[in-house]
Design a protein around this motif. Structure first.
Motif, mmCIF file in Angstrom:
data_model
loop_
_atom_site.group_PDB
_atom_site.id
_atom_site.type_symbol
_atom_site.label_atom_id
_atom_site.label_comp_id
_atom_site.label_asym_id
_atom_site.label_seq_id
_atom_site.Cartn_x
_atom_site.Cartn_y
_atom_site.Cartn_z
ATOM 1 N N ARG A 23 -15.288 21.573 -15.840
ATOM 2 C CA ARG A 23 -14.273 21.000 -14.960
ATOM 3 C C ARG A 23 -13.717 22.057 -14.008
ATOM 4 N NH1 ARG A 23 -10.635 16.576 -18.341
ATOM 5 N NH2 ARG A 23 -12.419 15.417 -19.208
ATOM 6 N N LEU A 24 -13.465 21.616 -12.796
ATOM 7 C CA LEU A 24 -12.829 22.492 -11.813
ATOM 8 C C LEU A 24 -11.360 22.702 -12.172
ATOM 9 C CD1 LEU A 24 -13.982 21.262 -8.282
ATOM 10 C CD2 LEU A 24 -14.118 23.610 -9.105
ATOM 11 N N ALA A 25 -10.870 23.872 -11.864
ATOM 12 C CA ALA A 25 -9.440 24.114 -12.047
ATOM 13 C C ALA A 25 -8.632 23.319 -11.024
ATOM 14 C CB ALA A 25 -9.139 25.608 -11.923
ATOM 15 N N ASN A 26 -9.158 23.232 -9.805
ATOM 16 C CA ASN A 26 -8.491 22.485 -8.733
ATOM 17 C C ASN A 26 -9.481 21.479 -8.159
ATOM 18 O OD1 ASN A 26 -5.864 24.011 -8.521
ATOM 19 N ND2 ASN A 26 -7.302 25.697 -8.158
ATOM 20 N N ILE A 27 -9.389 20.262 -8.639
ATOM 21 C CA ILE A 27 -10.361 19.229 -8.282
ATOM 22 C C ILE A 27 -10.199 18.817 -6.823
ATOM 23 C CG2 ILE A 27 -11.024 16.834 -8.771
ATOM 24 C CD1 ILE A 27 -10.237 17.423 -11.692
ATOM 25 N N LYS A 28 -11.328 18.544 -6.171
ATOM 26 C CA LYS A 28 -11.310 18.178 -4.753
ATOM 27 C C LYS A 28 -12.025 16.845 -4.567
ATOM 28 C CE LYS A 28 -9.408 22.135 -4.016
ATOM 29 N NZ LYS A 28 -7.937 22.195 -3.835
ATOM 30 N N HIS A 29 -11.285 15.878 -4.055
ATOM 31 C CA HIS A 29 -11.844 14.569 -3.760
ATOM 32 C C HIS A 29 -11.469 14.182 -2.335
ATOM 33 C CE1 HIS A 29 -11.888 13.395 -8.310
ATOM 34 N NE2 HIS A 29 -12.960 14.079 -7.958
ATOM 35 N N GLY A 30 -12.443 14.198 -1.436
ATOM 36 C CA GLY A 30 -12.196 13.789 -0.063
ATOM 37 C C GLY A 30 -11.495 14.830 0.764
ATOM 38 N N GLN A 31 -11.710 16.107 0.465
ATOM 39 C CA GLN A 31 -11.068 17.181 1.219
ATOM 40 C C GLN A 31 -12.118 18.055 1.903
ATOM 41 O OE1 GLN A 31 -7.870 19.039 -1.199
ATOM 42 N NE2 GLN A 31 -8.065 17.195 -2.435
ATOM 43 N N ILE A 32 -11.771 18.486 3.091
ATOM 44 C CA ILE A 32 -12.706 19.228 3.930
ATOM 45 C C ILE A 32 -12.510 20.724 3.707
ATOM 46 C CG2 ILE A 32 -13.483 19.628 6.294
ATOM 47 C CD1 ILE A 32 -12.247 16.878 6.980
ATOM 48 N N TYR A 33 -13.609 21.411 3.407
ATOM 49 C CA TYR A 33 -13.581 22.858 3.183
ATOM 50 C C TYR A 33 -14.676 23.522 4.010
ATOM 51 C CZ TYR A 33 -10.131 23.330 -0.543
ATOM 52 O OH TYR A 33 -8.962 23.379 -1.248
ATOM 53 N N ARG A 77 -11.287 -3.239 8.323
ATOM 54 C CA ARG A 77 -10.096 -2.462 8.710
ATOM 55 C C ARG A 77 -9.336 -2.033 7.446
ATOM 56 N NH1 ARG A 77 -7.790 -2.659 13.761
ATOM 57 N NH2 ARG A 77 -5.750 -2.523 12.748
ATOM 58 N N PRO A 78 -9.871 -1.111 6.667
ATOM 59 C CA PRO A 78 -9.185 -0.714 5.429
ATOM 60 C C PRO A 78 -7.896 0.042 5.706
ATOM 61 C CG PRO A 78 -10.993 0.769 5.878
ATOM 62 C CD PRO A 78 -11.102 -0.341 6.887
ATOM 63 N N ILE A 79 -6.923 -0.179 4.826
ATOM 64 C CA ILE A 79 -5.618 0.488 4.910
ATOM 65 C C ILE A 79 -5.454 1.377 3.688
ATOM 66 C CG2 ILE A 79 -3.144 0.098 4.662
ATOM 67 C CD1 ILE A 79 -3.422 -2.311 6.462
ATOM 68 N N LYS A 80 -5.096 2.617 3.925
ATOM 69 C CA LYS A 80 -4.732 3.542 2.852
ATOM 70 C C LYS A 80 -3.590 4.410 3.353
ATOM 71 C CE LYS A 80 -7.248 2.750 -0.745
ATOM 72 N NZ LYS A 80 -6.580 2.378 -2.003
ATOM 73 N N GLY A 81 -2.549 4.501 2.560
ATOM 74 C CA GLY A 81 -1.383 5.287 2.955
ATOM 75 C C GLY A 81 -0.278 4.389 3.475
ATOM 76 N N PRO A 128 -3.364 15.993 2.869
ATOM 77 C CA PRO A 128 -4.671 15.948 2.197
ATOM 78 C C PRO A 128 -4.840 14.745 1.293
ATOM 79 C CG PRO A 128 -3.831 18.187 2.202
ATOM 80 C CD PRO A 128 -2.718 17.320 2.743
ATOM 81 N N LYS A 129 -3.770 14.358 0.562
ATOM 82 C CA LYS A 129 -3.878 13.218 -0.347
ATOM 83 C C LYS A 129 -4.149 11.928 0.412
ATOM 84 C CE LYS A 129 -1.270 10.365 -3.594
ATOM 85 N NZ LYS A 129 -1.424 9.119 -2.807
ATOM 86 N N GLU A 130 -3.301 11.623 1.407
ATOM 87 C CA GLU A 130 -3.437 10.364 2.123
ATOM 88 C C GLU A 130 -4.729 10.321 2.935
ATOM 89 O OE1 GLU A 130 -1.539 8.055 1.398
ATOM 90 O OE2 GLU A 130 0.293 8.970 0.644
ATOM 91 N N MET A 131 -5.078 11.434 3.568
ATOM 92 C CA MET A 131 -6.311 11.463 4.354
ATOM 93 C C MET A 131 -7.534 11.377 3.453
ATOM 94 S SD MET A 131 -5.194 14.301 7.199
ATOM 95 C CE MET A 131 -6.738 14.260 8.094
ATOM 96 N N GLY A 132 -7.437 11.989 2.268
ATOM 97 C CA GLY A 132 -8.540 11.892 1.319
ATOM 98 C C GLY A 132 -8.770 10.462 0.869
ATOM 99 N N GLU A 133 -7.676 9.711 0.614
ATOM 100 C CA GLU A 133 -7.793 8.308 0.238
ATOM 101 C C GLU A 133 -8.496 7.518 1.340
ATOM 102 O OE1 GLU A 133 -4.146 6.443 -0.866
ATOM 103 O OE2 GLU A 133 -3.500 8.096 -2.140
#
Length: 764
Positions: free
Chosen positions: A109-119, A569-573, A593-598
């Protein structure tokens, strides 16, 4: 020819399209469980080893779990034992982890999990990445990783990215001697760069290896057998085309009664017309576009003993009930699937828009959205991946999961042009006379139809008798919600999901004498006007919705009218809209990052769904902030142009249900997990059944144009609900939010409460 092994990810079709666009080769897709373990050896020897190369895609789970990776483990183990027979492989995410795991490296497992984030991916000079490029941005979706610091000499690192604390995370690697490569990031996603170059470079690597080591590679003998096997498995998962030919053939063009009319009071609204119809005892089904980006409102006028009603319940999935509106007589008949049944009914009634508009000639101005057809709803459970066998019913007489009425007479109103129309395709000699009489009643006999807003109470309890003023509410349990949140976090950290849209419901006990239309007026006029309001009062269920979210529409393309343009037209956030919050404030809050990742998750999930049906998919707007009366929301617009022959819009609806914005991703695993987690709340059905909430409502015109909204910000009442009695009926309000690894439990609870109260304010 290229083989793609799909581990039931929600982005796999994007990866397939990326490969096809950059290789111009055929890509055959199979699932990792297409073959049973006893078939692995034969499948490899007879088919898999003959491909130019293999792409092992992403998916939920862990490489140690055989159920999560299926034949992938066998392939890598076979290459380990028979390196001289290696086939070039490119692994993505789970595919890369599987490669590393099978050659002796631990996946943890990652210490800092990344879902939908740009690196930023920092690369080593090598043949896999663009020459002269040492870094580029890409999207990460992973809870697990291969520890770079403990990497053995079987895997050569090729790329890393840096965490804020300076820790380096392995992002790409290759086997030291075999043509086995992999990347941890997702090159196929909309915000990832250099995905094209990755595929082209790996194709060159594979071609060079094949020329040296596999000169006798022949594919002719395996092409059809494997393709047939793959397609058979695909059909078992997705079903085949609903319309076998992929074509609706225009039938007899009905005689259309088309009457434009106007009111002397220019501010008359569709809800005013419905109020008048209600006072006259005239039934209606109402799709009310009361705010941008909605435009047309449709008032469907079902006709007693004439209009067809279709009812389906997952409680009895193999049969459908068909009857005439308000008729006690019905016909029950066997079906293979409700979507196929509805599609077959529409196929018999389809008329091309061109033929209809030719009949209308110069009278027809702005293209109409609807020429008659079905209006109604599909529940959440009519979608895919739900375990519906032995699911607890909500109603004793069968829970309505599909409810559709075929409308032949209807009123249309455009907010943009202020145009009023009465249209009918009812084929009776007296139809024009009846339509003219209705227009006369609306505009001359009763010229002032406007609702006096002061006559509409601000809350439902004001319509209750004195003894019923204390309305009983049953709210979700706070402590159980904490447990549900923790379960979601465990599955997010274990690699089983990137995002889980956890929903719950509250129950309201209302006197049975209350008219649903009174409740709707408060919702629409006093509380929460929206683009996709609807009022549907059927014989067995009531839906009052103020949804802000379009799920799916399909219509004639603006530039290519012979093709259908599908749009989601999906809505998130979500941010509350009040006097202290401006659009700029909401934009700042939602651009995190959270809202944009969603939002990125659902964008790429929808791109994946559309890629099944069309080569032409575009993101018309990415993460735009839109303002509604009670909330600000982050919205993305995804469009796909359907081919002339092939899949139809109804196929997209079938594959895409339930809405991805209400599930998470990977979708299949997420839906299965949510069903168990949501069942823990005492206000929910004990089998995790959501019912009509988070299904879709809308219309499907006989011209094969449609518009469906997500059923959120809604109230649902089942007339034979097991919890009803003679004096009171149960109404249900659902709400939820996307749980990610960046979520805060208190914050998610507060957001869920905000969404509940946007509808609950109708009552309190």
């Amino acid at each position: 020819m290229i083989l793609l092994i799909d581990s039931y990810d929600s982005f796999s079709h994007n990866l397939c399209r990326l490969i096809q666009d950059n290789t111009h080769q055929e890509v055959i897709t199979i699932f990792n469980d297409t073959f049973a373990p006893a078939e692995y050896e034969a499948a490899f020897q007879n088919w898999i080893r003959h491909f130019d190369y293999i792409v092992v895609g992403p998916g939920p789970g862990h490489p140690e779990d055989a159920a999560d990776v299926g034949i992938i483990r066998y392939i890598f183990q076979y290459f380990s034992e028979h390196p001289q027979e290696a086939v070039p492989v490119l692994g993505v995410c789970l595919g890369f982890q599987s490669l590393c795991h099978e050659f002796g490296n631990k996946v943890e497992r990652l210490a800092n999990i990344k879902h939908g984030q740009i690196y930023e991916m920092r690369t080593q000079p090598c043949e896999l990445f663009p020459e002269g490029t040492n870094s580029f941005p890409s999207v990460r979706y992973h809870s697990l990783h291969v520890n770079k610091d403990s990497l053995n000499d079987a895997i050569v690192p090729l790329a890393v990215c840096s965490e804020p604390d300076g820790t380096e995370v392995l992002m790409a690697g290759r086997h030291r001697s075999m043509p086995l490569y992999g990347v941890q990031y997702h090159p196929e996603l909309i915000c990832s760069e250099e995905g094209d170059a990755l595929v082209r470079n790996f194709s060159a690597i594979a071609a060079s290896y094949n020329a040296r080591m596999r000169p006798g590679l022949k594919q002719d003998q395996v092409h059809l057998s494997l393709k047939d096997k793959a397609m058979a498995r695909s059909r078992a998962v997705h079903d085949d085309w609903l319309v076998p030919s992929g074509v609706f053939k225009s039938g007899t063009v009905p005689r259309v009664v088309y009457k434009e009319f106007c009111f002397s009071q220019k501010d008359t609204k569709p809800i005013d017309v419905c109020e008048y119809l209600s006072t006259q005892g005239t039934d209606f089904v109402f799709l009310n576009s009361a705010a941008d980006p909605g435009d047309w409102s449709i008032i469907g006028l079902p006709l007693e003993n004439e209009s067809e009603i279709i009812t389906h319940s997952i409680d009895t999935p193999d049969v459908v009930k068909v009857l005439k509106y308000k008729s006690p007589d019905s016909v029950t008949q066997p079906i293979k699937s409700i979507m196929k049944f509805v599609a077959s009914r529409m196929e018999d009634r389809y008329v091309s828009r061109k033929d209809l508009e030719a009949q209308l000639g110069a009278r027809q101005g702005t293209p109409l959205p609807f020429f008659g057809g079905y209006m109604g709803l599909f529940s959440y459970e009519e979608g895919k991946h739900l375990v519906t066998k032995d699911m607890e019913p909500i109603c004793d007489q069968g829970t309505p999961d599909t409810k559709l009425v075929f409308i032949e007479r209807f009123i249309l109103f455009s907010r943009k042009t202020q145009q009023w129309l009465l249209v009918s395709i009812r084929q009776h000699d007296d139809e024009e006379e009846k339509c003219l009489q209705l227009i006369t009643d609306l505009t001359q006999v009763h010229p002032d139809l406007r609702i006096d807003i002061n006559s509409v109470h601000s809350k439902v309890k004001d319509y209750c008798r004195p003894e019923d003023q204390d309305i009983e509410y049953t709210f979700p349990d706070r402590e159980i919600y904490k447990k549900q949140f923790e379960l979601c976090q465990e599955y997010l950290h274990s690699g089983d999901s990137y995002e889980l849209c956890l929903t719950t419901q509250l129950k309201i006990k209302l006197p049975s004498y209350l008219d649903p239309w009174l409740i709707y007026k408060i919702l629409a006029l006093r509380k929460n006007p929206s683009p996709y309001l609807c009022f549907m009062n059927f014989d067995d269920c009531v839906l009052l919705s103020s949804s802000p979210e379009r799920f799916l529409s399909w219509r004639d393309g603006d530039k290519q009218p012979n093709k259908k343009m599908a749009e989601l037209r999906p809505i998130k956030g979500t941010v509350k809209n009040n006097e202290s919050t401006t659009l700029e404030d909401a934009t700042r809050i939602l651009r995190t990052p959270k809202e944009m990742g969603e939002n990125l998750m659902i964008v790429d999930l929808i791109r994946h769904d559309l890629q099944t049906f069309t080569d032409s998919v575009v993101v018309d707007a990415l993460m735009a902030i839109e303002e509604y009366k009670t909330v600000y929301q982050m919205v993305t617009v995804i469009q796909g142009l359907l081919p002339d022959v092939g899949y139809k819009g109804i196929d997209i609806l079938q594959l895409s249900l339930p809405p991805g914005s209400m599930t998470g991703a990977p979708k299949k695993r997420s839906v299965e997990l949510l069903q168990k987690i949501e069942a823990l709340q005492p206000t929910m059905n004990s089998s995790g059944r959501r019912g009509i909430y988070s299904g879709v409502a809308g219309y499907w015109s006989i011209t094969d144009d449609a518009d469906w909204s997500v059923i959120i910000r809604s109230m649902v009442h089942y007339k034979s609900d097991r919890e009803n009695n003679d004096e009171y009926g149960i109404w249900r309000i659902g709400a939820g939010g996307a749980i990610t690894v960046l979520s805060d439990e208190q914050g998610e609870w507060d957001e869920m409460q905000l969404k509940l109260h946007s509808t609950l304010q109708t009552f309190i």
